[in-house]
Design a protein around this motif. Sequence first.
Motif, PDB file in Angstrom:
ATOM      1  N   ARG A   1      -1.308  -2.453 -16.077  1.00 31.24           N
ATOM      2  CA  ARG A   1      -0.024  -1.785 -15.895  1.00 31.24           C
ATOM      3  C   ARG A   1       0.303  -0.898 -17.090  1.00 31.24           C
ATOM      4  O   ARG A   1      -0.088  -1.198 -18.222  1.00 31.24           O
ATOM      5  CB  ARG A   1       1.103  -2.816 -15.728  1.00 31.24           C
ATOM      6  CG  ARG A   1       0.943  -3.685 -14.504  1.00 31.24           C
ATOM      7  CD  ARG A   1       1.210  -2.862 -13.252  1.00 31.24           C
ATOM      8  NE  ARG A   1       1.002  -3.650 -12.061  1.00 31.24           N
ATOM      9  CZ  ARG A   1       0.230  -3.271 -11.062  1.00 31.24           C
ATOM     10  NH1 ARG A   1      -0.421  -2.132 -11.105  1.00 31.24           N
ATOM     11  NH2 ARG A   1       0.095  -4.031 -10.008  1.00 31.24           N
TER      12      ARG A   1
ATOM     13  N   THR B   1      -0.617   5.659 -18.119  1.00 30.87           N
ATOM     14  CA  THR B   1      -0.672   5.995 -16.703  1.00 30.87           C
ATOM     15  C   THR B   1      -1.768   5.180 -16.033  1.00 30.87           C
ATOM     16  O   THR B   1      -2.856   5.030 -16.584  1.00 30.87           O
ATOM     17  CB  THR B   1      -0.986   7.494 -16.495  1.00 30.87           C
ATOM     18  OG1 THR B   1      -0.033   8.273 -17.222  1.00 30.87           O
ATOM     19  CG2 THR B   1      -0.928   7.878 -15.028  1.00 30.87           C
ATOM     20  N   VAL B   2      -1.464   4.679 -14.831  1.00 30.79           N
ATOM     21  CA  VAL B   2      -2.453   3.937 -14.048  1.00 30.79           C
ATOM     22  C   VAL B   2      -2.470   4.525 -12.645  1.00 30.79           C
ATOM     23  O   VAL B   2      -1.421   4.673 -12.013  1.00 30.79           O
ATOM     24  CB  VAL B   2      -2.104   2.434 -13.980  1.00 30.79           C
ATOM     25  CG1 VAL B   2      -3.108   1.694 -13.108  1.00 30.79           C
ATOM     26  CG2 VAL B   2      -2.034   1.819 -15.360  1.00 30.79           C
ATOM     27  N   HIS B   3      -3.652   4.866 -12.167  1.00 30.51           N
ATOM     28  CA  HIS B   3      -3.852   5.303 -10.787  1.00 30.51           C
ATOM     29  C   HIS B   3      -4.653   4.225 -10.088  1.00 30.51           C
ATOM     30  O   HIS B   3      -5.775   3.926 -10.506  1.00 30.51           O
ATOM     31  CB  HIS B   3      -4.622   6.616 -10.717  1.00 30.51           C
ATOM     32  CG  HIS B   3      -3.842   7.778 -11.219  1.00 30.51           C
ATOM     33  ND1 HIS B   3      -4.277   9.067 -11.047  1.00 30.51           N
ATOM     34  CD2 HIS B   3      -2.660   7.884 -11.877  1.00 30.51           C
ATOM     35  CE1 HIS B   3      -3.407   9.900 -11.585  1.00 30.51           C
ATOM     36  NE2 HIS B   3      -2.424   9.203 -12.100  1.00 30.51           N
ATOM     37  N   GLU B   4      -4.089   3.655  -9.027  1.00 33.28           N
ATOM     38  CA  GLU B   4      -4.798   2.640  -8.256  1.00 33.28           C
ATOM     39  C   GLU B   4      -5.179   3.214  -6.906  1.00 33.28           C
ATOM     40  O   GLU B   4      -4.360   3.850  -6.251  1.00 33.28           O
ATOM     41  CB  GLU B   4      -3.915   1.408  -8.070  1.00 33.28           C
ATOM     42  CG  GLU B   4      -3.579   0.710  -9.373  1.00 33.28           C
ATOM     43  CD  GLU B   4      -2.721  -0.523  -9.162  1.00 33.28           C
ATOM     44  OE1 GLU B   4      -3.198  -1.463  -8.492  1.00 33.28           O
ATOM     45  OE2 GLU B   4      -1.588  -0.520  -9.657  1.00 33.28           O
ATOM     46  N   ARG B   5      -6.396   2.960  -6.513  1.00 35.97           N
ATOM     47  CA  ARG B   5      -6.861   3.391  -5.196  1.00 35.97           C
ATOM     48  C   ARG B   5      -7.007   2.157  -4.328  1.00 35.97           C
ATOM     49  O   ARG B   5      -7.943   1.367  -4.503  1.00 35.97           O
ATOM     50  CB  ARG B   5      -8.188   4.123  -5.310  1.00 35.97           C
ATOM     51  CG  ARG B   5      -8.047   5.405  -6.086  1.00 35.97           C
ATOM     52  CD  ARG B   5      -9.343   6.163  -6.075  1.00 35.97           C
ATOM     53  NE  ARG B   5      -9.149   7.373  -6.859  1.00 35.97           N
ATOM     54  CZ  ARG B   5     -10.121   8.089  -7.333  1.00 35.97           C
ATOM     55  NH1 ARG B   5     -11.365   7.739  -7.116  1.00 35.97           N
ATOM     56  NH2 ARG B   5      -9.873   9.178  -8.022  1.00 35.97           N
TER      57      ARG B   5
ATOM     58  N   VAL C   1      -9.416   1.433 -10.290  1.00 39.99           N
ATOM     59  CA  VAL C   1      -8.277   1.756 -11.138  1.00 39.99           C
ATOM     60  C   VAL C   1      -8.716   2.809 -12.143  1.00 39.99           C
ATOM     61  O   VAL C   1      -9.795   2.719 -12.718  1.00 39.99           O
ATOM     62  CB  VAL C   1      -7.788   0.493 -11.883  1.00 39.99           C
ATOM     63  CG1 VAL C   1      -6.668   0.834 -12.848  1.00 39.99           C
ATOM     64  CG2 VAL C   1      -7.348  -0.574 -10.915  1.00 39.99           C
ATOM     65  N   GLU C   2      -7.868   3.801 -12.360  1.00 41.50           N
ATOM     66  CA  GLU C   2      -8.081   4.797 -13.414  1.00 41.50           C
ATOM     67  C   GLU C   2      -6.918   4.678 -14.394  1.00 41.50           C
ATOM     68  O   GLU C   2      -5.764   4.588 -13.993  1.00 41.50           O
ATOM     69  CB  GLU C   2      -8.135   6.201 -12.823  1.00 41.50           C
ATOM     70  CG  GLU C   2      -9.327   6.416 -11.916  1.00 41.50           C
ATOM     71  CD  GLU C   2      -9.363   7.811 -11.329  1.00 41.50           C
ATOM     72  OE1 GLU C   2     -10.474   8.325 -11.147  1.00 41.50           O
ATOM     73  OE2 GLU C   2      -8.278   8.382 -11.056  1.00 41.50           O
TER      74      GLU C   2
ATOM     75  N   TRP D   1     -10.463   9.782 -17.326  1.00 37.61           N
ATOM     76  CA  TRP D   1      -9.817   8.489 -17.120  1.00 37.61           C
ATOM     77  C   TRP D   1     -10.762   7.365 -17.542  1.00 37.61           C
ATOM     78  O   TRP D   1     -11.969   7.531 -17.518  1.00 37.61           O
ATOM     79  CB  TRP D   1      -9.463   8.294 -15.637  1.00 37.61           C
ATOM     80  CG  TRP D   1      -8.543   9.336 -15.109  1.00 37.61           C
ATOM     81  CD1 TRP D   1      -8.899  10.530 -14.539  1.00 37.61           C
ATOM     82  CD2 TRP D   1      -7.128   9.311 -15.134  1.00 37.61           C
ATOM     83  NE1 TRP D   1      -7.777  11.238 -14.196  1.00 37.61           N
ATOM     84  CE2 TRP D   1      -6.667  10.501 -14.548  1.00 37.61           C
ATOM     85  CE3 TRP D   1      -6.180   8.385 -15.583  1.00 37.61           C
ATOM     86  CZ2 TRP D   1      -5.322  10.800 -14.396  1.00 37.61           C
ATOM     87  CZ3 TRP D   1      -4.842   8.685 -15.429  1.00 37.61           C
ATOM     88  CH2 TRP D   1      -4.425   9.879 -14.851  1.00 37.61           C
TER      89      TRP D   1
ATOM     90  N   GLN E   1     -12.109   3.562 -16.566  1.00 34.79           N
ATOM     91  CA  GLN E   1     -12.181   2.632 -15.448  1.00 34.79           C
ATOM     92  C   GLN E   1     -12.073   1.209 -15.996  1.00 34.79           C
ATOM     93  O   GLN E   1     -12.138   0.977 -17.193  1.00 34.79           O
ATOM     94  CB  GLN E   1     -13.514   2.800 -14.689  1.00 34.79           C
ATOM     95  CG  GLN E   1     -13.531   3.973 -13.719  1.00 34.79           C
ATOM     96  CD  GLN E   1     -13.564   5.318 -14.423  1.00 34.79           C
ATOM     97  OE1 GLN E   1     -14.273   5.479 -15.407  1.00 34.79           O
ATOM     98  NE2 GLN E   1     -12.791   6.266 -13.942  1.00 34.79           N
TER      99      GLN E   1
END
Length: 167
Positions: free
Chosen positions: A78, A100-104, A110-111, A133, A135
């Motif tokens: 997070r 920043t977190v990008h979740e797919r 997660v990036e 990013w 991983q």
Amino acid sequence: MGMIEDAVSAIKATNIRHIALQAISLGMIVMSALIIWKGLMCFTGSESPVVVVLTGSMEPGFRRGDIIFLHMSKAPIRAGEIVVFHVDGRDTPIVHWVITVHERAETNEVEVLTKGDNNLRDGRGLYAHGQMWLQRHHIMGWSVGFLPYLGWVTIIMTEKPYIQINF
């Protein structure tokens, strides 16, 4: 003459025993340290449960020479957490905030983008060439505690090899 030879052989035997005891003691210390390290690895789930802050990028939160204790979890990463990560092609771990977190959801990937407190920009300048990013496999663990300044011993031994030789 017999008494002198007996005394010399007794001294030699004592020296050999003394050296053997010192070697065994040193071996026990090294083995104990390895067992403790492996135990911490199992307990924390991190490949490196303890790291030393080597730069001022996280000041004022963490200063150079602080020791950070890590824990690795399967919990989601997070924004706002402090993580230690490694970058492909670099041996030195890096301590930063997750910004920043990008979740797919479809791939469960997660990036993560990070930044140091004392840095003007995000951590992309520290990532591998062309990497935008991090991983999950880059993350070594989350910070769960620290001891101030105790890591200076490691820094001095690393940066001043002539001191290491003297010890």
